[in-house]
Design an enzyme around this catalytic site. Structure first.
Site, mmCIF file in Angstrom:
data_model
loop_
_atom_site.group_PDB
_atom_site.id
_atom_site.type_symbol
_atom_site.label_atom_id
_atom_site.label_comp_id
_atom_site.label_asym_id
_atom_site.label_seq_id
_atom_site.Cartn_x
_atom_site.Cartn_y
_atom_site.Cartn_z
ATOM 1 N N SER A 413 31.596 24.546 21.926
ATOM 2 C CA SER A 413 31.307 25.067 20.590
ATOM 3 C C SER A 413 30.515 26.357 20.664
ATOM 4 O O SER A 413 30.573 27.165 19.752
ATOM 5 C CB SER A 413 30.465 24.074 19.794
ATOM 6 O OG SER A 413 31.020 22.811 19.828
ATOM 7 N N HIS A 434 38.570 26.719 20.964
ATOM 8 C CA HIS A 434 37.597 26.003 20.140
ATOM 9 C C HIS A 434 38.280 25.364 18.942
ATOM 10 O O HIS A 434 38.537 26.018 17.933
ATOM 11 C CB HIS A 434 36.486 26.980 19.702
ATOM 12 C CG HIS A 434 35.410 26.321 18.901
ATOM 13 N ND1 HIS A 434 34.727 26.953 17.892
ATOM 14 C CD2 HIS A 434 34.911 25.065 18.956
ATOM 15 C CE1 HIS A 434 33.858 26.109 17.366
ATOM 16 N NE2 HIS A 434 33.954 24.964 17.993
ATOM 17 N N GLU A 446 39.637 28.710 17.285
ATOM 18 C CA GLU A 446 39.124 29.996 17.757
ATOM 19 C C GLU A 446 39.548 30.125 19.224
ATOM 20 O O GLU A 446 39.189 29.283 20.052
ATOM 21 C CB GLU A 446 37.597 30.051 17.667
ATOM 22 C CG GLU A 446 37.053 30.279 16.269
ATOM 23 C CD GLU A 446 35.525 30.376 16.217
ATOM 24 O OE1 GLU A 446 35.009 31.095 15.367
ATOM 25 O OE2 GLU A 446 34.839 29.713 17.030
ATOM 26 N N ASN A 484 30.462 29.470 14.233
ATOM 27 C CA ASN A 484 29.159 28.823 14.369
ATOM 28 C C ASN A 484 28.015 29.833 14.423
ATOM 29 O O ASN A 484 26.897 29.536 14.024
ATOM 30 C CB ASN A 484 29.137 27.921 15.605
ATOM 31 C CG ASN A 484 29.925 26.638 15.360
ATOM 32 O OD1 ASN A 484 30.161 26.267 14.208
ATOM 33 N ND2 ASN A 484 30.352 25.973 16.422
HETATM 34 P P1 NAD Z 1 32.038 13.234 22.794
HETATM 35 O O1 NAD Z 1 30.697 12.855 23.308
HETATM 36 O O2 NAD Z 1 32.595 12.510 21.628
HETATM 37 O O3 NAD Z 1 33.106 13.114 23.961
HETATM 38 C C1 NAD Z 1 32.897 13.565 25.265
HETATM 39 C C2 NAD Z 1 33.667 12.658 26.197
HETATM 40 O O4 NAD Z 1 33.763 13.271 27.475
HETATM 41 C C3 NAD Z 1 33.005 11.294 26.435
HETATM 42 O O5 NAD Z 1 33.935 10.284 26.141
HETATM 43 C C4 NAD Z 1 32.659 11.312 27.927
HETATM 44 O O6 NAD Z 1 32.771 10.029 28.527
HETATM 45 C C5 NAD Z 1 33.660 12.274 28.471
HETATM 46 N N1 NAD Z 1 33.241 12.921 29.714
HETATM 47 C C6 NAD Z 1 32.042 13.437 30.030
HETATM 48 N N2 NAD Z 1 32.087 13.989 31.269
HETATM 49 C C7 NAD Z 1 33.344 13.832 31.738
HETATM 50 C C8 NAD Z 1 34.023 14.204 32.921
HETATM 51 N N3 NAD Z 1 33.393 14.851 33.876
HETATM 52 N N4 NAD Z 1 35.313 13.870 33.052
HETATM 53 C C9 NAD Z 1 35.957 13.210 32.072
HETATM 54 N N5 NAD Z 1 35.374 12.839 30.919
HETATM 55 C C10 NAD Z 1 34.086 13.144 30.738
HETATM 56 O O7 NAD Z 1 31.959 14.798 22.495
HETATM 57 P P2 NAD Z 1 32.849 15.665 21.480
HETATM 58 O O8 NAD Z 1 32.185 15.677 20.153
HETATM 59 O O9 NAD Z 1 34.254 15.267 21.588
HETATM 60 O O10 NAD Z 1 32.656 17.126 22.081
HETATM 61 C C11 NAD Z 1 33.339 17.561 23.240
HETATM 62 C C12 NAD Z 1 33.250 19.060 23.347
HETATM 63 O O11 NAD Z 1 33.823 19.636 22.191
HETATM 64 C C13 NAD Z 1 31.849 19.611 23.414
HETATM 65 O O12 NAD Z 1 31.826 20.736 24.257
HETATM 66 C C14 NAD Z 1 31.555 20.008 21.990
HETATM 67 O O13 NAD Z 1 30.584 21.019 21.870
HETATM 68 C C15 NAD Z 1 32.907 20.504 21.559
HETATM 69 N N6 NAD Z 1 33.148 20.495 20.121
HETATM 70 C C16 NAD Z 1 32.736 19.455 19.344
HETATM 71 C C17 NAD Z 1 32.978 19.458 17.987
HETATM 72 C C18 NAD Z 1 32.563 18.299 17.100
HETATM 73 O O14 NAD Z 1 32.524 18.474 15.880
HETATM 74 N N7 NAD Z 1 32.292 17.120 17.634
HETATM 75 C C19 NAD Z 1 33.673 20.532 17.418
HETATM 76 C C20 NAD Z 1 34.122 21.564 18.243
HETATM 77 C C21 NAD Z 1 33.854 21.521 19.578
#
Ligand code: NAD
Length: 700
Positions: A413, A434, A446, A484
């Site tokens: 993000s 993104h 993005e 953001n």
């Molecule tokens: P989340 O915590 O829901 O999911 C992350 C997942 O990744 C977990 O299930 C974890 O077990 C897994 N994981 C961690 N390390 C790992 C690895 N080495 N190999 C395989 N799996 C692994 O997080 P999220 O909300 O889905 O966010 C993920 C990414 O997306 C982040 O970088 C976040 O900033 C970005 N993002 C999130 C949002 C949002 O609104 N939630 C929006 C845009 C971008």
């Protein structure tokens, strides 16, 4: 135009609409068609006229860029041309393939008969541009299909296919094979007196069937007022359909024209047309060589089956692209796959997807716990925790495992894509993709171009995002990219306003009245307050001490109120409910923070709330433009409308600033700077444009 657009076959004249790419009905084409009609009428050997489209479709409609220019009015105007066709003594048959959209369909409805190739799409989508069909469509369509079906097509802008059009009475025949021979045969049958059994071939002479439900119009008006806030076009569309019922044809036509003229000169329609053209502009990438290779992406790997990874996997599976979803933890993988299944099954249960298709999509996503499975992926998207060390370690491993041609993307993000790319031996193949949450629903992506991202990596990424039906907008690397980074300024002002005298409910109310889908604080509660809190703690040591800082959000988090998921945040939530309820605890906490910071609370107007928050977006947007993080102001508008609930009918924050007038916006920002300090230093680009009387849309 030097193509063959007029021919006579037997006793039938064939006029071909030929104006690539979509046979747009610009002035030159109207003139040409009018000339051909004169020829056909003057030729005693011609007894019928067929109008057909060249290329892939019948006609895509008017030329959007020509609205509000003299060319759109120049004779023969669309209205004149349609009227002349309708008045033709020789029968005119529209032969439709591909699509007949907007003016294209209005044109076809001016003809005496319509035949369509199976699969052709017919629509009056003007409402989606804040307009109404102004070429007689609102008066002719109800005469063909009745007011209920006309309302669905005109007020909602929904298309119908040829078979549905036949059932509704919009077309007279559906053709399976070659269209032109079928149209000629239809014309011969007319000459032989074997016309299809039907009402009067001149549509304007037909009567309109009243709606089955006498309360139809009142109910529709109520529904539209509730669901299409701030948009005049849907109500005007409905009013025109009602006019078709209550007024003689010519008066209805006059009414339609008046209402069209009001809409076409209104800000809402200009905003929506701006966004329509912005989407086309966003596809153009500065500095990309014309011969840039675009990678074929047949297989995708997604790392992390959490909130984002699951949604991203669904987006690819729904577009027919197989996905390997890699997780670190077995229980997280099971949870992720179960959520995907649940989402697809829910869509199928609502009837929006067949059960078989839902299963096919689910089957396209294969879970894995072994990272080596990324080896055959053409594109890898990382969606693991937002932690630089975790991402860097992962990218080092991906570098070792992925095939040399693979595109390696991160869904971060706000982390630095270049820092992630540097941990690989192929930074040219690394990019940010993104996605927005929920990723299976939100259209915006993005595409974050790193310093080293190669043209091919950029082009392939833009391409694959389009392929999965989403809207890619190219941005550059900085903290928070475009969306953001801008939202941080907006959130800051929203919190300052709390300390100065507003409540979360008042701020959200003013923003919703402005048109945002959700207010700042309800949105924060929905997204969860913990991520922002962690970020602020990380930055605390380096935050300049002389700058104002609102402690409100931190204090709320310290109470264990992390938003909807904990039942409380800026608001409180009844068990099982998502509606925010104002909470005196929060109001007291806000007053306490204000006292501690020596801020005297005062009455805050809705107008100030809108200016402080929205101009904060605009000022940051101007900085982003000047730094080249966004290619053009309209890209920023697309990001805000498609990713942050900014109302389309306001055109996005930059377009909105243009409509207010940049001199006025700049003057207010200077005033805020005097009152609130350096956060409000106006962006140099904004000052320059304001002083030279220019706009973000036309900065040169
Ligand atoms: P989340 O915590 O829901 O999911 C992350 C997942 O990744 C977990 O299930 C974890 O077990 C897994 N994981 C961690 N390390 C790992 C690895 N080495 N190999 C395989 N799996 C692994 O997080 P999220 O909300 O889905 O966010 C993920 C990414 O997306 C982040 O970088 C976040 O900033 C970005 N993002 C999130 C949002 C949002 O609104 N939630 C929006 C845009 C971008």
């Amino acid at each position: 135009m030097n193509r063959e657009t007029y021919a006579v076959h037997g006793a039938t004249a064939v006029i071909t609409l030929d104006n690539p790419p979509v046979n747009g009905m610009g002035h030159a084409m109207r003139q040409e068609v009018a000339g051909h009609l004169d020829t056909a009428w003057a030729d005693p050997a011609v007894s019928a006229i067929v109008i057909i489209g060249a290329g892939k479709l019948f006609c895509g409609g008017a030329d959007i860029k020509a609205f509000n220019t003299p060319a759109s009015r120049a004779e023969p105007s669309s209205r004149t041309l349609v009227a002349r066709i309708e008045a033709s003594a020789k029968p005119v048959i529209a032969a439709v393939h591909g699509s007949a959209l907007g003016l294209g369909l209005e044109f076809a409805m001016g003809c005496h008969y319509r035949i369509a190739r199976r699969g052709a799409k017919l629509a009056l989508p003007e409402v989606k541009l804040g307009l109404l069909p102004g070429g007689g469509g609102t008066q002719r369509l109800p005469r063909l299909v009745g007011v209920e079906a006309a309302a669905t097509m005109i007020v909602e802008g929904e298309s119908v296919d040829a078979d549905r059009a036949l059932a509704l009475g919009l077309v007279d025949e559906v053709i399976d094979g070659e269209l032109l021979p079928a149209a000629l045969a239809f014309a011969d049958r007319l000459a032989g007196g074997v016309a299809a059994a039907r009402e009067h071939p001149v549509v304007s002479r037909r009567a309109v069937r009243p709606p089955q439900d006498p309360g139809f119009f009142a109910a529709q008006r109520q529904r539209i007022a509730a669901s299409r806030r701030g948009q005049p076009a849907p109500l005007e569309c409905l009013a025109c359909i009602e006019a078709a019922l209550t007024m003689p044809f010519d008066e209805g036509l006059k009414f339609e024209r008046e209402r069209f003229d009001i809409l076409v000169n209104g800000t809402e329609s200009k905003a929506m047309r701006h966004l329509f053209l912005a989407e086309r502009a966003a596809a153009k990438i500065d500095g990309l060589p014309a011969d840039t290779a675009v990678a074929t992406i047949d297989r995708v790997a997604i790392i992390g089956a959490g909130t984002m990874g699951g949604g991203i996997a669904m987006s690819f599976a729904s577009a027919g692209i197989p996905v390997t979803l890699v997780e670190a933890k077995p229980e997280a993988l099971q949870r992720g796959l179960a959520t995907i299944r649940k989402n697809y099954e829910a869509t199928a249960a609502k009837g929006r997807l067949s059960a078989a298709e839902a299963e096919a999509r689910i089957a396209r996503i294969e879970g894995a716990l072994d990272l080596e499975r990324v080896g055959d992926a053409d594109l890898v998207i990382e969606a693991v925790f937002e932690d630089m060390a975790v991402k860097q370690e992962l990218f080092t491993r991906l570098d070792a495992l992925c095939k040399p041609s693979a595109v390696l993307a991160t869904n971060t993000s706000r982390l630095d894509v270049d820092e992630i790319a540097r941990t690989t031996r192929r930074p040219a193949s690394v990019i940010g993709l993104h996605f927005f949450s929920p990723a299976n629903v939100m259209r915006l992506v993005e595409v974050v171009r790193g310093a080293a991202s190669s043209p091919s990596t950029v082009a392939s990424s833009m391409n694959v995002v389009r392929r999965i039906g989403k809207l890619p907008v190219l941005v550059g690397v900085c903290d928070g990219f475009v969306g953001n980074r801008m939202v941080a300024q907006y959130a800051r002002e929203a919190e300052f306003l709390l300390e100065e005298g507003a409540t979360p409910g008042q701020v959200d109310g003013a923003l919703k009245k402005f048109g945002l889908a959700m207010g700042r604080f309800a949105m924060a509660d929905l997204a969860g307050l913990d991520i922002g809190w962690a970020g602020r703690k990380r930055m605390a040591a380096t935050r300049p001490a002389h700058l104002r800082y609102s402690k409100v959000a931190d204090r709320i988090c310290e109470l264990g109120r992390l938003g909807q998921k904990t039942g409380a945040g800026f608001y409180r939530y009844e068990a099982g409910s998502r509606s925010p309820v104002p909470d005196p605890v929060v109001h007291e906490l806000i007053e306490q923070c204000a006292r501690e910071s020596g801020i005297e609370r005062r009455e805050i107007s809705d107008a100030e709330i809108v200016e402080r928050t929205i101009y904060a977006l605009v000022n940051e947007g101007a900085k982003i433009l000047e730094e080249g993080i966004a290619q053009r102001a309209s890209d920023i508008d697309l990001i805000y409308v498609n990713g942050y609930g900014f109302p389309a009918w306001r055109g996005g924050p930059m377009f909105y600033a243009d409509t207010v007038g940049l001199a006025k916006v700049c003057e207010r920002i200077r005033e805020f700077e005097r009152r609130h300090g350096e956060f409000w230093k106006p962006a140099p680009l904004l000052v320059r444009l304001a002083e030279s009387g220019k706009t973000f849309a036309k900065p040169e």
